[in-house]
Design an enzyme around this catalytic site. Structure first.
Site, PDB file in Angstrom:
ATOM      1  CE  LYS A 110      -4.370  -1.724   1.307  1.00 59.37           C
ATOM      2  NZ  LYS A 110      -5.636  -1.706   2.169  1.00 59.37           N
ATOM      3  CE  LYS A 165      -5.650  -8.229  -1.194  1.00 57.24           C
ATOM      4  NZ  LYS A 165      -6.352  -8.041  -0.166  1.00 57.24           N
ATOM      5  CE  LYS A 168     -13.443  -3.903   0.722  1.00 61.26           C
ATOM      6  NZ  LYS A 168     -12.144  -3.880   1.474  1.00 61.26           N
TER       7      LYS A 168
HETATM    8  N1  AQP Z   1      -9.058 -11.725  -3.332  1.00 59.81           N
HETATM    9  C1  AQP Z   1      -9.693 -12.102  -2.226  1.00 59.81           C
HETATM   10  N2  AQP Z   1      -9.629 -13.366  -2.029  1.00 59.81           N
HETATM   11  C2  AQP Z   1      -9.958 -14.070  -0.897  1.00 59.81           C
HETATM   12  N3  AQP Z   1     -10.098 -13.149   0.156  1.00 59.81           N
HETATM   13  C3  AQP Z   1      -9.985 -11.794   0.175  1.00 59.81           C
HETATM   14  N4  AQP Z   1     -10.026 -10.911   0.976  1.00 59.81           N
HETATM   15  C4  AQP Z   1      -9.700  -9.621   0.308  1.00 59.81           C
HETATM   16  N5  AQP Z   1      -9.330  -9.991  -0.806  1.00 59.81           N
HETATM   17  C5  AQP Z   1      -9.428 -11.158  -1.096  1.00 59.81           C
HETATM   18  C6  AQP Z   1     -10.503 -11.144   2.431  1.00 59.81           C
HETATM   19  O1  AQP Z   1     -11.492 -10.062   2.603  1.00 59.81           O
HETATM   20  C7  AQP Z   1     -11.671  -9.783   4.005  1.00 59.81           C
HETATM   21  C8  AQP Z   1     -11.579  -8.479   4.076  1.00 59.81           C
HETATM   22  O2  AQP Z   1     -10.510  -7.677   3.351  1.00 59.81           O
HETATM   23  P1  AQP Z   1     -10.525  -6.148   4.148  1.00 59.81           P
HETATM   24  O3  AQP Z   1     -11.460  -5.340   3.359  1.00 59.81           O
HETATM   25  O4  AQP Z   1     -10.160  -5.886   5.424  1.00 59.81           O
HETATM   26  O5  AQP Z   1      -9.047  -5.816   3.256  1.00 59.81           O
HETATM   27  P2  AQP Z   1      -8.167  -6.529   2.432  1.00 59.81           P
HETATM   28  O6  AQP Z   1      -7.639  -7.919   2.735  1.00 59.81           O
HETATM   29  O7  AQP Z   1      -6.998  -5.415   1.909  1.00 59.81           O
HETATM   30  O8  AQP Z   1      -9.086  -6.477   1.144  1.00 59.81           O
HETATM   31  P3  AQP Z   1      -9.312  -5.693  -0.306  1.00 59.81           P
HETATM   32  O9  AQP Z   1     -10.599  -6.012  -0.961  1.00 59.81           O
HETATM   33  O10 AQP Z   1      -7.767  -5.819  -0.952  1.00 59.81           O
HETATM   34  O11 AQP Z   1      -9.336  -4.075   0.156  1.00 59.81           O
HETATM   35  P4  AQP Z   1      -8.569  -3.004   0.062  1.00 59.81           P
HETATM   36  O12 AQP Z   1      -8.440  -2.839  -1.639  1.00 59.81           O
HETATM   37  O13 AQP Z   1      -9.334  -1.556   0.508  1.00 59.81           O
HETATM   38  O14 AQP Z   1      -7.172  -2.982   0.521  1.00 59.81           O
HETATM   39  C9  AQP Z   1     -10.233 -10.514   4.437  1.00 59.81           C
HETATM   40  O15 AQP Z   1     -10.467 -11.494   5.438  1.00 59.81           O
HETATM   41  C10 AQP Z   1      -9.225 -10.683   3.347  1.00 59.81           C
HETATM   42  O16 AQP Z   1      -8.500 -11.905   3.637  1.00 59.81           O
END
Ligand code: AQP
Length: 338
Positions: free
Chosen positions: A116, A198, A201
């Site tokens: 990030k 991965k 969002k």
């Molecule tokens: N691609 C993925 N596959 C499986 N699990 C996923 N998680 C996120 N992306 C995938 C799981 O979703 C939960 C919530 O995640 P988060 O919103 O707390 O933050 P993150 O892991 O950083 O998810 P994002 O979508 O990538 O958000 P941003 O872009 O805002 O950083 C967690 O259990 C995560 O493992």
């Protein structure tokens, strides 16, 4: 009341934007079956979202949308504790104490921080680095034993374990040491455009991500455009490390249709990618449509959502207060006279 006889589960998602199919298949969907056997807390972790710049009005909207989505995906607020992180002030307070136990060196090594920091080079704020300590606070505050997360969060849960063990050995037994609960499949859904990364969002490429609010046309369009492979047997639908795009779509298909990956390989033998991608789209749409309808219904009932959140915060606070006052006592802070 929390059921003290059951082991506790804690998990959460950040309201940072449109929740993805990866968040759903890797996290939220796996929470619902846990509600019977565990004492579950599911949190909308809004404080974490602030580590990346947010538009305040959008953050407020996303937070309520995500609350409704949790319920639409099967979280039952009469059984589990569903709440917003910032409604329980103990999260931020415990994070400060844990900050004095966590080391800068270990936070610097976190993959998500490095990633990030690279993606938001103009905003490498302290919160971004501190994110895993706040996450440790979220978990340890509730003495949660199991943390259902996708693979990307395993490193953070391990840090929460290290912090718990260090605190316990410095100040005597205080925290339950948590462990990850990873689903066998779905723990890492990949980007449709870059299938080794991965699905996220915050990915600026809309074509890379299926959001839970995408309509059927958008889902079909994105899946048709999904990057596949150009190897010699380019039209063979097979789960194979050399075919990350097709392997990812097979995982998605399997999770959304209930057909095993091996059976799906047989089902699409000799059929080519076009037919396969249409079937993946059908399976995804059939999962998303009922969730979208229920989320819409819930968002129209503001009074209900407010009651859920009020009660959730009260139930969560009762547990959080107990842990925080124990921690304050252990580290030597003088108790407030009430
Ligand atoms: N691609 C993925 N596959 C499986 N699990 C996923 N998680 C996120 N992306 C995938 C799981 O979703 C939960 C919530 O995640 P988060 O919103 O707390 O933050 P993150 O892991 O950083 O998810 P994002 O979508 O990538 O958000 P941003 O872009 O805002 O950083 C967690 O259990 C995560 O493992």
């Amino acid at each position: 009341m929390a059921d003290e006889t059951k082991k506790r589960v804690f998990s959460g998602v950040q309201p940072t934007g449109k929740v993805t199919l990866g968040n759903y298949l890797g996290a939220i969907r796996n929470w619902t079956p846990l509600q019977e056997s565990f004492d579950c807390l599911f949190c909308v972790v809004d404080l974490h979202s602030l580590t990346v710049r947010q538009v305040p009005a959008e953050l407020r909207k996303n937070t309520l949308d995500l609350t409704a989505l949790y319920i639409a995906c099967g979280i039952d607020p009469s059984q589990s504790i569903l709440f917003i992180q910032s409604h329980v002030h103990e999260h931020a307070e415990l994070a400060w104490i844990l900050d004095t136990v966590a080391y800068v060196g270990e936070l610097n090594r976190m993959t998500q921080f490095k990633d990030k920091a690279r993606r938001h080079a103009d905003n490498i704020n302290m919160g971004l680095m501190n994110y895993p300590v706040l996450m440790a606070s979220d978990i340890l505050l509730y003495q949660a034993e199991y943390i259902p997360v996708g693979k990307d969060q395993v490193q953070h849960v391990e840090l929460a374990r290290d912090i718990a063990v260090r605190f316990n050995s410095r100040y005597s037994d205080t925290f339950v040491v948590p462990q990850c609960m990873l689903s066998k499949t779905g723990s890492s859904i990949k980007s449709l455009q870059e299938p080794t990364a991965k699905m996220s969002k915050s990915d600026p490429d809309d074509n890379a991500v299926i959001s839970l609010t995408d309509d059927p046309d958008a889902v079909r369009r994105k899946l048709r455009r999904a990057v596949t492979d150009s190897d010699t047997d380019a039209h063979c639908v097979r789960h194979d490390a050399a075919k990350p795009g097709i392997s990812n779509l097979l995982n998605v298909y399997s999770l959304c249709s209930g057909v095993s990956v091996a059976d799906a390989e047989k089902q699409f033998e000799g059929k080519g990618y076009g037919v396969f991608k249409e079937a993946v789209a059908d399976a995804v749409v059939s999962v998303l449509q009922p969730i979208q309808a229920e989320q819409k219904r819930l968002l129209a009932d503001k009074g209900y959502l407010e009651r859920v959140l009020k009660e959730g915060a009260e139930r969560a606070s009762a547990i959080a207060q107990r842990t925080l006052s124990k921690v304050y006592r252990k580290v030597g802070l003088v108790p407030k006279i009430r």
